[in-house]
Structure formats: C-alpha cells, structure tokens
Motif scaffolding. Sequence first.
Motif, short mmCIF file in Angstrom:
data_model
loop_
_atom_site.label_atom_id
_atom_site.label_comp_id
_atom_site.label_asym_id
_atom_site.label_seq_id
_atom_site.Cartn_x
_atom_site.Cartn_y
_atom_site.Cartn_z
N ILE A 132 171.00 25.06 101.16
CA ILE A 132 170.06 25.05 100.05
C ILE A 132 170.31 23.81 99.20
O ILE A 132 171.46 23.40 99.01
N ALA A 133 169.23 23.20 98.74
CA ALA A 133 169.36 22.03 97.87
C ALA A 133 169.85 22.47 96.49
O ALA A 133 169.60 23.60 96.05
N GLN A 134 170.53 21.57 95.80
CA GLN A 134 171.11 21.92 94.51
C GLN A 134 170.04 22.29 93.48
O GLN A 134 170.22 23.23 92.70
N ASP A 135 168.90 21.58 93.48
CA ASP A 135 167.82 21.90 92.55
C ASP A 135 167.26 23.29 92.79
O ASP A 135 166.99 24.05 91.84
N GLU A 136 167.05 23.65 94.07
CA GLU A 136 166.53 24.97 94.39
C GLU A 136 167.54 26.05 94.00
O GLU A 136 167.17 27.11 93.49
N TYR A 137 168.83 25.80 94.26
CA TYR A 137 169.86 26.78 93.89
C TYR A 137 169.88 26.99 92.38
O TYR A 137 169.94 28.13 91.91
N ARG A 138 169.80 25.90 91.62
CA ARG A 138 169.82 26.03 90.16
C ARG A 138 168.58 26.77 89.65
O ARG A 138 168.65 27.55 88.70
#
Length: 490
Positions: A183-189
């Motif tokens: 998962i990309a960091q932006d999506e996780y956040r």
Amino acid sequence: MTDLLRERLKSLPCRPGCYLMRDRRGKIIYVGKAKNLRRRVQSYFRPHARLAPKVRSMVELVHDFEFMTVKNEAESLLTEASLIKRHKPHFNILMRDDKRYLALRADAASPWPRFACCRIVRDDGARYFGPFPSAPIVRAAKDFVERRWGIRSCACLEPDEAAHRHCLANVIRSCSAPCLGSIAQDEYRHRFDEACEFLDGKRPAEIVALEEEMRARAAAGDYESAARLRDTVAALREMTKAHFVRRTPEMRREAAARGLRELAAAIGLAKPPRIIECADISNLFGEYNVASLVVARDGLPDGRYYRHFRIRSFKGADDPRAMAEVVRRRYGPDSTLLASSPRADLFVCDGGITQLRAARAVFAELGVGDIPTIGLAERQEEIVLDNGRESILLPRDSEALFVLTRLRDEAHRFAITYHRSLRDRAIRESALDEVPGIGAAKKAKLLKRFGSVRGIARASAEEVAACAGVGRSVAEAVLAAAGSRPGKMV
C-alpha cells in the motif's frame, strides 16, 4: 450538621455526577461518584447512618462540599478518577496504586501510524481516544478499526520485510501490509484518518453496516461469525452510548439542535427556541437572597449573558416573589438588560407551579406575555406548564431533557457561587466588628481604601492606622482580625 451543609444538601440534583468534600480550610479531603447525587451525598449525613469508621471520621471533618453533574454513570467514573489523580484527597485510598483506565493512542507523526493501548495520556502531540473504564471495549474498538481499515498492529518503528518474517497479520487480520510495500503511504494515511474519524464518532454508519453484516451472516447460518460481530457491535454501541469517544463541537451542536426540536414538539412551540433563559433563586433561611439568570444559545450555554441579581424588594425566603423580581428587572421598562441581552424564545423557572405563575404574572403585567414560560421541577425533572395541560415527563435519555437540565444545573451553580461569595465576604468583614475602636464608619473607610478584608490584610500597620485614624495597637488588632501574616506588620 451545620446550616451551610443543610442548605447545600437541598441543592443536590437526582442525577449522576461527582462530589468533592472539603474541610474547614477548604481542602478537598474526599472525592466520590454517584448514580444519584442527592441520594448518595445525603446518606452520609443521616442521623442514624451506619458508616464505617473511616467514613465516619471523614464525615466529621466535612465543612462544605461541591458537586458536578455528568450525563451518565460511566462518565462519573472517569470524572472521579481524574479528580482523584488531580487533588489526591486524603480519604481516597482507592487508585493510590496509580491504576489508570485504558485509552487508545494514535501517533499521526509516524510515517506508518498505528493504534496502541496505553494507560497514560501524555501531552506529546499524539491523538488519544478515551480513557475508557472497560478494557474490553478499548480492545474491541482497536481490533475493529485495524481490521476494517487495514491498520498495522505491529510495534516496529519502520515496518519492513525483516519485520514481516515474524508477522502474519496480512493473512489473518486483514492488515494492508505496508512492510511488503502493498500500500502507498498516502493511501495508508487516508485509511488511518478514516479510522480516527470513526473513533471521533463521525462515522456512525460503520456500526449500522456492521449490524447488517451480522444479520446477513446469521441468516446464512454462520452463527459463530454472527456472534463475534454481535459482541463487536455491542462493545462499539456501549462506547458510543457512554460517550467515551469525546464529542466534537459539531457533534455537541447537532445533539443540542435535536434536543431543541424535541423540546419544541413536547411543549407545543412553533419552532425550536434559539434563546433560552433559566432563572434560579438561592438563599440561606432568607439571608443573602440572590438569583441567577443563565442563557443557552442554540441549546448550548452562553456565559456572555449570565447575570446575578441581589434580591432587593423584600427580605426573607419567598422564591415566587424573588422570581417575579428577576423577571421585572430583566424585562421591565427600566431594565438595562433589554439592549444588552437577546430576548428569550423560552423562559425556564427553576421550580414548580408557584414560581411559574409568579413569572407569568409579571410577563403579563409588562406586556410581554408572548414569551413562552415553563417550570422545571427538580424532584422528577418534570416540565410544568400551568396552561391547562398536564406536566410533561420527558424520557431520561432525551436530548431535550439534557438541554434543560444542563441549563438548570448551570443556573444552580451560578446562583450558589454568588450566594457563597456574598456570605463569605460578610463573614470576613464581620471579623472587623470584633476589634475595639473600629466602628461602622472606620470599617467603611478601611474597606473603601483597601477594597476588601484581604486587601486590609496585605497592608502595613502604618497604612491601616493612617486610613482609620487609630493608633498602632488598634491597627495591629485590625490586621490580626483580617488574617494578616506577622511579616506584614512593620
């Protein structure tokens, strides 16, 4: 039991809350909680109460007490814990082991934030949810948000492949596996922020969806899975019911708006009352007769328009007559409040039918009888109408009742605070009456010059002597009566 305690016991509401016992020095010696404040606190002072020795010794030291109301019993438990840890009263032996309730910590500053259970809420920039008196509720909420939004549960600072060797959370717990780059960091956040919104109470639809899933699984015969969902839903519902998830300002405004709509429908108003005024009378056997007038705007207390009144038209205890004076001084042609305070859409008298009739009579006399007026009788929290309709008992969990009782409690608090300040000031000033050589005129000079007895106590003997026109020995006697420290006399 002193007259002060008798008067204070009369002001106790039949609501959940916390009470703080104080000794003669004003020091808090005990903090307690109660489902019903009136019943619990009065039980200490019954003539033949069977009290444990420790409790009896505490009661013998009680000179005064304070109380605060909360919405439910669980909230009183949390408030009690907070007060005990803040004041550390002598007679509170529970929780001295520094036991703390569980909370959820969310460190948004982390590159891959997660939720962690903790027992200490620190001022460290992280977000905290709770604390909660029930640990299973905390863990159920944590488990739900981790599974629902794929939040990692591992404790490593930077999840990577090395950490994943010992972790199967992506297989058995629906983790989004940032350690594997899944998962990309932006999506996780973004998912993490949604989970925080749920814990803030902003996503009630998630619980509804969970209930629908529970029913679907039960209908399909998957009873074990449905039972697990049932327990999760029950825990999340209990969390919301007990308001462990702290209400945001927007949630408070929405709840107040619902309460105003319910109130308008219950008492027959054409529209929800935007401005509500509530008046309360306070006196001690007819002495220091005062009143308070508090205001709610859009269902929430607005302290800018709170007012105190010293009852002037008579002496003695007569609550209906005092209520009439408050209305006249608020809405009469000579009132200074007409221009500075918004006109009420609903006027609430704290009390029963006699206070209500007195207020309505003055409204009619002044030509402002179009202001809807009700009474709020404390015994059963019933709304008194006096217009041919029976009194109304709202449901105990009604937001309308909460709007009214919160404002009534504010009026109680504001009136009692003013009453106590007048009484204490009179007691302090009366100390000067015992000083030989200080009559009414010299006492008035001293109070005018120094502002109060405390101000006199901070003065020097020379200043007191010069102001009152007395010798040094009398000045020192004045300072001693005022409670001056020896170092203040020169």
